[in-house]
Design a protein around this motif. Structure first.
Motif, PDB file in Angstrom:
ATOM      1  N   ILE B   5     -13.110   3.669 -19.434  1.00  0.00           N
ATOM      2  CA  ILE B   5     -12.745   2.909 -18.802  1.00  0.00           C
ATOM      3  C   ILE B   5     -13.214   3.119 -17.417  1.00  0.00           C
ATOM      4  CG2 ILE B   5     -10.370   2.251 -19.584  1.00  0.00           C
ATOM      5  CD1 ILE B   5      -9.119   4.268 -17.332  1.00  0.00           C
ATOM      6  N   ASP B   6     -13.451   1.850 -16.841  1.00  0.00           N
ATOM      7  CA  ASP B   6     -14.220   1.798 -15.527  1.00  0.00           C
ATOM      8  C   ASP B   6     -13.109   1.952 -14.354  1.00  0.00           C
ATOM      9  OD1 ASP B   6     -15.970   1.769 -13.406  1.00  0.00           O
ATOM     10  OD2 ASP B   6     -17.014  -0.016 -14.159  1.00  0.00           O
ATOM     11  N   LEU B   7     -13.151   3.114 -14.017  1.00  0.00           N
ATOM     12  CA  LEU B   7     -11.972   2.953 -12.859  1.00  0.00           C
ATOM     13  C   LEU B   7     -12.185   2.577 -11.577  1.00  0.00           C
ATOM     14  CD1 LEU B   7     -11.192   6.747 -13.225  1.00  0.00           C
ATOM     15  CD2 LEU B   7      -9.657   5.112 -13.591  1.00  0.00           C
ATOM     16  N   SER B   8     -13.765   2.067 -11.470  1.00  0.00           N
ATOM     17  CA  SER B   8     -14.114   1.249 -10.201  1.00  0.00           C
ATOM     18  C   SER B   8     -13.831  -0.118 -10.169  1.00  0.00           C
ATOM     19  CB  SER B   8     -15.664   1.673 -10.064  1.00  0.00           C
ATOM     20  OG  SER B   8     -16.234   1.177 -10.895  1.00  0.00           O
ATOM     21  N   ARG B   9     -13.424  -0.662 -11.402  1.00  0.00           N
ATOM     22  CA  ARG B   9     -13.215  -2.162 -11.814  1.00  0.00           C
ATOM     23  C   ARG B   9     -11.865  -2.126 -12.000  1.00  0.00           C
ATOM     24  NH1 ARG B   9     -18.341  -3.586 -14.651  1.00  0.00           N
ATOM     25  NH2 ARG B   9     -19.788  -3.019 -13.116  1.00  0.00           N
ATOM     26  N   LEU B  10     -10.668  -1.408 -11.508  1.00  0.00           N
ATOM     27  CA  LEU B  10      -9.416  -1.730 -11.712  1.00  0.00           C
ATOM     28  C   LEU B  10      -8.812  -2.841 -11.079  1.00  0.00           C
ATOM     29  CD1 LEU B  10      -8.270   2.012 -10.978  1.00  0.00           C
ATOM     30  CD2 LEU B  10      -8.425   0.961 -13.326  1.00  0.00           C
ATOM     31  N   PRO B  11      -7.697  -3.419 -11.775  1.00  0.00           N
ATOM     32  CA  PRO B  11      -7.152  -4.416 -11.167  1.00  0.00           C
ATOM     33  C   PRO B  11      -6.745  -4.342  -9.483  1.00  0.00           C
ATOM     34  CG  PRO B  11      -5.775  -3.577 -12.855  1.00  0.00           C
ATOM     35  CD  PRO B  11      -7.045  -3.179 -12.803  1.00  0.00           C
ATOM     36  N   PRO B  12      -6.684  -5.423  -8.694  1.00  0.00           N
ATOM     37  CA  PRO B  12      -6.435  -4.981  -7.343  1.00  0.00           C
ATOM     38  C   PRO B  12      -4.960  -4.529  -7.323  1.00  0.00           C
ATOM     39  CG  PRO B  12      -6.548  -7.319  -7.838  1.00  0.00           C
ATOM     40  CD  PRO B  12      -6.928  -6.575  -8.888  1.00  0.00           C
ATOM     41  N   PRO B  13      -4.687  -3.711  -6.398  1.00  0.00           N
ATOM     42  CA  PRO B  13      -3.220  -3.502  -6.054  1.00  0.00           C
ATOM     43  C   PRO B  13      -2.348  -4.546  -5.803  1.00  0.00           C
ATOM     44  CG  PRO B  13      -4.486  -2.931  -3.959  1.00  0.00           C
ATOM     45  CD  PRO B  13      -5.316  -3.295  -5.347  1.00  0.00           C
ATOM     46  N   GLU B  14      -0.973  -4.507  -6.235  1.00  0.00           N
ATOM     47  CA  GLU B  14      -0.038  -5.382  -5.890  1.00  0.00           C
ATOM     48  C   GLU B  14      -0.034  -5.615  -4.309  1.00  0.00           C
ATOM     49  OE1 GLU B  14       3.722  -4.752  -7.739  1.00  0.00           O
ATOM     50  OE2 GLU B  14       2.563  -3.898  -9.523  1.00  0.00           O
ATOM     51  N   PRO B  15       0.172  -6.623  -3.724  1.00  0.00           N
ATOM     52  CA  PRO B  15       0.445  -6.755  -2.193  1.00  0.00           C
ATOM     53  C   PRO B  15       1.306  -5.985  -1.778  1.00  0.00           C
ATOM     54  CG  PRO B  15       0.828  -8.935  -3.407  1.00  0.00           C
ATOM     55  CD  PRO B  15       0.413  -8.074  -4.387  1.00  0.00           C
ATOM     56  N   TYR B  16       1.098  -5.604  -0.442  1.00  0.00           N
ATOM     57  CA  TYR B  16       2.200  -4.503   0.159  1.00  0.00           C
ATOM     58  C   TYR B  16       3.546  -5.401   0.476  1.00  0.00           C
ATOM     59  CZ  TYR B  16       3.905  -1.082   3.329  1.00  0.00           C
ATOM     60  OH  TYR B  16       4.644  -0.180   3.825  1.00  0.00           O
ATOM     61  N   ASP B  17       4.646  -4.369   0.116  1.00  0.00           N
ATOM     62  CA  ASP B  17       5.766  -4.776   0.244  1.00  0.00           C
ATOM     63  C   ASP B  17       6.552  -3.647   0.843  1.00  0.00           C
ATOM     64  OD1 ASP B  17       8.635  -5.613  -0.090  1.00  0.00           O
ATOM     65  OD2 ASP B  17       8.441  -5.787  -2.183  1.00  0.00           O
ATOM     66  N   GLU B  18       7.187  -3.957   1.955  1.00  0.00           N
ATOM     67  CA  GLU B  18       7.844  -2.708   2.767  1.00  0.00           C
ATOM     68  C   GLU B  18       9.075  -2.114   2.119  1.00  0.00           C
ATOM     69  OE1 GLU B  18       8.286  -3.436   6.780  1.00  0.00           O
ATOM     70  OE2 GLU B  18       9.148  -1.277   7.308  1.00  0.00           O
ATOM     71  N   ALA B  19       9.873  -2.989   1.555  1.00  0.00           N
ATOM     72  CA  ALA B  19      11.063  -2.791   0.810  1.00  0.00           C
ATOM     73  C   ALA B  19      10.632  -1.892  -0.455  1.00  0.00           C
ATOM     74  CB  ALA B  19      12.017  -3.814   0.153  1.00  0.00           C
ATOM     75  N   ARG B  20       9.589  -2.287  -1.048  1.00  0.00           N
ATOM     76  CA  ARG B  20       9.192  -1.738  -2.334  1.00  0.00           C
ATOM     77  C   ARG B  20       8.682  -0.134  -1.900  1.00  0.00           C
ATOM     78  NH1 ARG B  20       4.489  -4.204  -4.623  1.00  0.00           N
ATOM     79  NH2 ARG B  20       3.438  -2.540  -3.094  1.00  0.00           N
ATOM     80  N   ASP B  21       7.828  -0.217  -1.026  1.00  0.00           N
ATOM     81  CA  ASP B  21       7.418   1.153  -0.266  1.00  0.00           C
ATOM     82  C   ASP B  21       8.483   2.031   0.115  1.00  0.00           C
ATOM     83  OD1 ASP B  21       5.444   2.839   0.736  1.00  0.00           O
ATOM     84  OD2 ASP B  21       5.540   2.050   2.477  1.00  0.00           O
ATOM     85  N   THR B  22       9.589   1.603   1.017  1.00  0.00           N
ATOM     86  CA  THR B  22      10.782   2.318   1.272  1.00  0.00           C
ATOM     87  C   THR B  22      11.612   3.026   0.045  1.00  0.00           C
ATOM     88  OG1 THR B  22      10.793   0.873   3.023  1.00  0.00           O
ATOM     89  CG2 THR B  22      12.553   2.454   2.783  1.00  0.00           C
ATOM     90  N   ALA B  23      11.652   2.091  -0.951  1.00  0.00           N
ATOM     91  CA  ALA B  23      12.480   2.531  -2.020  1.00  0.00           C
ATOM     92  C   ALA B  23      11.566   3.716  -2.874  1.00  0.00           C
ATOM     93  CB  ALA B  23      12.524   1.614  -3.321  1.00  0.00           C
ATOM     94  N   GLN B  24      10.234   3.156  -3.050  1.00  0.00           N
ATOM     95  CA  GLN B  24       9.384   4.349  -3.600  1.00  0.00           C
ATOM     96  C   GLN B  24       9.585   5.648  -2.960  1.00  0.00           C
ATOM     97  OE1 GLN B  24       5.530   2.636  -4.408  1.00  0.00           O
ATOM     98  NE2 GLN B  24       6.195   1.566  -6.101  1.00  0.00           N
ATOM     99  N   ARG B  25       9.415   5.512  -1.645  1.00  0.00           N
ATOM    100  CA  ARG B  25       9.296   7.068  -1.084  1.00  0.00           C
ATOM    101  C   ARG B  25      10.632   7.601  -1.082  1.00  0.00           C
ATOM    102  NH1 ARG B  25       5.729   7.675   3.400  1.00  0.00           N
ATOM    103  NH2 ARG B  25       3.905   6.398   3.179  1.00  0.00           N
ATOM    104  N   LYS B  26      11.899   6.863  -1.047  1.00  0.00           N
ATOM    105  CA  LYS B  26      13.027   7.428  -1.382  1.00  0.00           C
ATOM    106  C   LYS B  26      13.038   8.063  -2.682  1.00  0.00           C
ATOM    107  CE  LYS B  26      17.864   6.464  -0.631  1.00  0.00           C
ATOM    108  NZ  LYS B  26      18.567   5.699  -1.704  1.00  0.00           N
ATOM    109  N   ARG B  27      12.742   7.558  -3.774  1.00  0.00           N
ATOM    110  CA  ARG B  27      12.810   8.002  -4.862  1.00  0.00           C
ATOM    111  C   ARG B  27      11.833   9.504  -5.121  1.00  0.00           C
ATOM    112  NH1 ARG B  27      13.601   2.675  -6.915  1.00  0.00           N
ATOM    113  NH2 ARG B  27      11.407   2.111  -6.968  1.00  0.00           N
ATOM    114  N   LEU B  28      10.717   9.177  -4.632  1.00  0.00           N
ATOM    115  CA  LEU B  28       9.698  10.560  -4.588  1.00  0.00           C
ATOM    116  C   LEU B  28      10.394  11.521  -3.849  1.00  0.00           C
ATOM    117  CD1 LEU B  28       6.121   8.896  -3.607  1.00  0.00           C
ATOM    118  CD2 LEU B  28       6.768  10.215  -5.654  1.00  0.00           C
ATOM    119  N   MET B  29      10.829  11.401  -2.624  1.00  0.00           N
ATOM    120  CA  MET B  29      11.597  12.331  -1.707  1.00  0.00           C
ATOM    121  C   MET B  29      12.463  12.941  -2.738  1.00  0.00           C
ATOM    122  SD  MET B  29      11.372  13.755   0.993  1.00  0.00           S
ATOM    123  CE  MET B  29      11.072  13.332   2.640  1.00  0.00           C
TER     124      MET B  29
END
Lengths: 140, 852
Positions: B5-29
């Protein structure tokens, strides 16, 4: 998917197939040349040690000399053959400032070829080092 | 070319969402948080274990350093009797032992455990609990060995513990047992770390980091861990022989009973010389990692450095006899080793020249780490050159066992290992603590240590040439060594003062000091992508790497990682997850779940420690109880933490990539760990095979007459049964794969009596011919090989019962059968061992014409 240890739980495998380490990736070539050096070194040591142990402390070394030389030649030939494979994998012109930083399967292959080639040279030099005493010493 | 699989042609990331970022960081923590309060001792995360490992190793360094100062104090003036002769013997033995086994090797593991996962952009190493287990083994074993000096029973036979002094309990007391068992125990932890690091480098690289893009540090770690695997086991084999002679009177090293004390020297130095390079390479790796940062450009001759690491690794195994030039071996043998000792200077020199070339083609920023690195190269090159001198046999005959050797080895080790390590400490201190070290104090410590070191060790070249033997307790004024010794002692204390400045600098509480800025050195390698302040998860999302110096060459990478745009940005299931990739091209293979904090590893390490300590005092009954405890804890740990069937067969890893959550066979890190461990085990076995042939070469009548050989028929029958047991294990894997769980269990359990009968037949073959291990070296060797097989069979039985139980309780199924695959792999090695032993005991005597 050819080996027993390759079988994964059905349906759920990674996207894309990973090359097999030994045959497709041929990383064996990295250790092959120094391993031949090691084999040559140990064989020379054993031949001399057993010869000297079994024939007496001041025995002549002229007879086993041809064994050491033959071993050196065979091993050098083997490494030369590896070197040819390595050159093919490397596929480049030999330059000092070589940087193989291309992110592709071919790039990885070239890099392994380059390092293997350098190791072939080093191993031949080291084998040369081992052969010299065999030519110089006349007795144990 | 394979399907990729060509890792350089992956689909673009989802647009940044601060609420999601916070929630993900909380779960990782939540998933990566370490236990609070005193329960922190159960932590397994690499950042904790690595830090403890580092501090503990430095603790032992300080201890051994104090011993060194005591040695120097004793030698300061002629005719000194500050310490008794007996204590002095313990001082130098423990100094060497602790520096080599409790500092130099463990510090490599400590540093690698801290920085390797981060350099790889991984969250942790693949077996965090194994790291924790290894660390606790190291602590317990180290305290045991070092503590012995406070009871006056420290080992006193020199750090290489030569026989026959050490093999006769009448000459060497309890100290030798403490040395043997304590160190064997610590070797267990070194090998555990080696397995962890090899699998880490091979399978935990970030997606896309192909072999040609792998940082040099990882190459060195891979090479050194591989060397540990081939160097340490022969010493374990030697330890086993020596302890059997000491505890049970088996005849291995006693010439009166057909033994040979030289065998120990061979086994010790087959370990001992590669050991020097095991110590040196990881430290030089630190220089290779920090040099590009300060030069501001990639390392010149990347492949040449890889060549030099691999080349040194191989050649270093051909040098061991240069420690034995004065033992009376044939001159031709000596000259082979002399030649190899000269040859190893070639690859060693190549990497130094690569460093110099990198500095020449760039403008190096001055800094404290570079100061230490420069000092290191200067001292090491000096030590390397005296090394080339002592590699010459005639010169060595003059210098052997004199202070010249002491000077040489300290120049190589302090220049090749200690100074680079100090450079590394100054370089990575901000990475570990997010605070800055005091640069002024850094310079002071460097110049004190650099000056003190040379004042202490340079004169030793002269004292050595003037005839001062190493390990000598005191000397007479008329020997003429007094002034030089006084100078050395002063230098040693200046050196110690320099180290004290460094230690204060490192340990100084910096609670209120400002945090450093991110990537303060402007480095190119991944570990500097870590957030400031530090987060326990290591890396916010695991990036795709397609360059050698990602922070320089992949624009915006750090921000992408932070925003969680790459793989595994979340921990939905609350599990600690890593991406396992393939060895060659780092293609993502599956998501591995690793264990969190646990008491089980602590319990297992404690029990195993108790086994080794109690065995020293021959308290066999309690030893057995703790042995059972160790097995219990280990099985519990495995049962609850490894090869767990995932709750869903695959999961979304981000950027359009869906990965399996389970792997078995050669895709799983566990399989590789078994393979690597068993390679080490085979090396130890090769140590025994070497011993067998060594006796045959050195002793004319090693092989007895055919009446005293183990019975051929029984040996043959035993082999057939053992191979039968192996075939049953292999068949169990196949039958389970076809869904026949019951039959698989029958085969697994049935292999037990089959193997028992096999080893029974072997025992009978030796016993019926009256072979007595306390009488003759041949008999002892035969019984040792049978014992080796027997011990492995015992282990194999525990595994069979374990896997059968896993099948029974549905943890090992036709679909998910990693356990059974790993067991099969183990059995393959066992079968190979059995065939080799048969060849040695039955076929070789036949070949030599003494068979039946």
């Amino acid at each position: 998917m050819r080996h027993g240890s390759d079988k994964q739980p059905r349906h759920f495998t990674a996207p894309g197939d990973a090359p097999r380490v030994i045959d497709q990736g041929s990383v064996w070539i990295l250790v092959a040349a120094p391993s031949i050096w090691a084999a040559h070194f140990l064989l020379s040591y054993w031949v001399a040690a057993i010869w000297c142990a079994k024939t007496g402390p001041m025995a002549s070394l002229v007879e086993p000399r041809w064994i050491i030389v033959a071993l050196g030649l065979i091993c050098t030939a083997l490494i030369a053959w590896l070197g040819v494979i390595a050159v093919r994998r490397y596929g480049g012109v030999f330059v000092i400032f070589e940087e193989i930083t291309e992110s592709s399967e071919r790039g990885r292959d070239r890099f392994i070829g380059h390092v293997a080639l350098l190791l072939c040279v080093l191993s031949v030099v080291a084998i040369g080092f081992t052969v010299i005493p065999g030519l110089v010493f006349a007795t144990c | 070319m394979t399907d990729e699989i060509d890792l350089s042609r992956l689909p673009p990331p989802e647009p940044y969402d601060e609420a999601r970022d916070t929630a993900q960081r909380k779960r990782l923590m939540e998933a990566w948080r370490e236990p609070p309060g005193w329960k922190i001792v159960t932590a397994v995360n690499n950042s904790y274990i690595g830090k403890w490992y580092l501090l503990t190793s430095f603790g032992f360094f300080v201890f051994a350093g104090i011993l060194a100062l005591m040695i120097r104090a004793q030698l300061a003036v002629p005719g000194n009797d500050l310490f008794s002769q007996q204590l002095y013997n313990q001082l130098f033995t423990l100094h060497g032992t602790a520096m080599m086994f409790l500092f130099a090797v463990p510090i490599f593991e400590a540093v690698a455990i801290i920085i390797l996962p981060e350099i790889l952009g991984a969250r942790d190493l693949p077996f965090p609990r194994l790291s924790a287990f290894g660390f606790w083994c190291f602590v317990i074993g180290g305290i045991f060995v070092c503590g012995s000096i406070f009871f006056g029973v420290a080992p006193d036979g020199g750090w290489f513990m030569y026989t026959p002094l050490s093999s006769d309990p009448a000459y060497s007391g309890l100290g030798t047992d403490i040395w043997l068992l304590g160190l064997s125990f610590i070797e267990v932890s070194s090998i555990a770390a080696a397995v962890e690091l090899i699998v880490g480098v091979l399978k935990s690289r970030p997606p896309g980091m192909r072999l040609n893009l792998m940082p040099l540090y990882c190459w060195y770690v891979l090479v050194v861990a591989g060397m540990i695997l081939f160097a340490f086991p022969p010493l374990i084999a030697g330890d086993l022989l020596l302890e059997m002679e000491r505890a049970f009177g088996w005849a291995f090293f006693d010439p009166d009973r057909g033994g040979d004390p030289l065998l120990w020297q061979h086994l010790f130095w087959i370990f001992g010389h590669p050991e020097v390079y095991i110590i040196f390479l990881p430290s030089i790796a630190l220089i290779a990692t920090m040099l590009p940062t300060f030069a501001g450009r990639p390392m010149v001759g990347h492949s040449w450095i890889v060549l030099s690491a691999v080349g040194v690794a191989f050649l270093s195994f051909g040098l061991w006899v240069h420690h034995m030039f004065t033992t009376g071996l044939p001159e031709i043998s000596l000259s082979f080793f002399s030649a190899a000792s000269e040859a190893v200077a070639v690859p060693t020199g190549i990497q130094i020249f690569c460093f110099i070339a990198t500095m020449l083609v760039s403008k190096v920023r001055p800094s404290v780490p570079m100061l230490f690195a420069g000092g290191a190269l200067a001292i090491f090159v000096f030590g390397g050159l005296t090394g080339v001198m002592v590699a010459l046999v005639p010169f060595d005959w003059q210098a052997h066992d004199s202070y010249f050797i002491v000077a040489h080895l300290h120049y190589t080790l302090i220049g090749g290992m200690l100074f680079p390590l100090f450079a590394g400490i100054h370089y990575w201190y901000p990475f570990v603590t997010q605070k800055n070290l005091n640069a002024r104090a850094g310079k002071w410590s460097f110049w004190l240590m650099f000056g003190g070191f040379n004042v202490a060790f340079l004169p030793m070249h002269w004292t050595g040439i003037m005839g001062m033997p190493r390990r000598v307790w005191t000397y007479d004024l008329s020997d003429g060594w007094a002034v030089l010794n006084m100078v050395s002692t002063i230098g040693a204390f200046v050196f110690a003062a320099g180290f004290a400045v460094l230690a204060l600098n490192v340990l100084w509480p910096r609670g209120k000091a400002p945090l450093v800025k991110r990537n303060l050195w402007n480095a190119g390698t991944m570990e500097w992508a870590a957030e400031v302040p530090d987060k326990p998860w290591g890396v916010r999302s695991i990036p795709y790497i397609h360059t050698r110096y990602p922070l320089w060459e992949q624009e915006g990478l750090v921000d992408q990682i932070d925003r969680g745009e790459w793989f595994l940005p979340d921990a939905e299931e609350g599990k600690r997850e890593l991406i396992v990739t393939d060895i060659l091209d780092a293609r993502p293979l599956f998501v591995q779940r690793v264990g969190g904090p646990s008491f089980l590893t602590l319990g297992a390490a404690f029990c195993l420690g108790a086994v080794f300590i109690l065995a020293t005092f021959h308290l066999w009954a309690i030893t057995l109880i703790f042995g059972a405890g160790f097995i219990g804890f280990t099985l519990w740990w495995l049962w609850t933490g490894t090869s767990l069937i995932p709750e869903k067969p695959e999961k979304y890893a981000g950027r359009g990539l869906t990965l399996p959550t389970y792997a078995q066979g050669n895709r799983s890190p566990g399989w590789w760990a078994v393979f690597i461990t068993m390679t080490g085990d085979m090396t130890a076995f090769m140590g025994l095979v070497f011993s067998y042939f060594f006796y045959w070469t050195a002793l004319p009548d090693f092989l007895p007459s055919s009446a005293h050989l183990p019975g051929f028929g029984w040996l043959m029958l035993g082999l057939a049964l053992l191979i039968g047991a192996w075939a049953m294990t292999t068949a169990a894997r196949e039958t389970l794969g076809h869904g026949q769980r019951g039959l698989a269990m029958v085969l697994l359990i049935g292999a037990l009596p089959m193997g028992a009968l096999g080893i029974g037949a072997w025992c009978w073959s030796a016993y019926s011919k009256g072979l007595d291990p306390t009488v003759q070296s041949f008999d002892a060797m035969v019984w040792m090989l049978i014992l080796w097989m027997g011990l492995h069979l015992l282990l194999n039985w525990v595994m069979h019962l374990y896997v059968a139980a896993r099948v029974k309780f549905g943890h090992c199924t036709p679909e998910y059968r990693a356990d059974l695959m790993n067991l099969t792999l183990f059995s393959h090695f066992l079968a190979l061992t059995a065939v080799t032993i048969f060849a040695l005991l039955a076929l070789f005597p036949l070949l030599m014409g003494v068979g039946p």
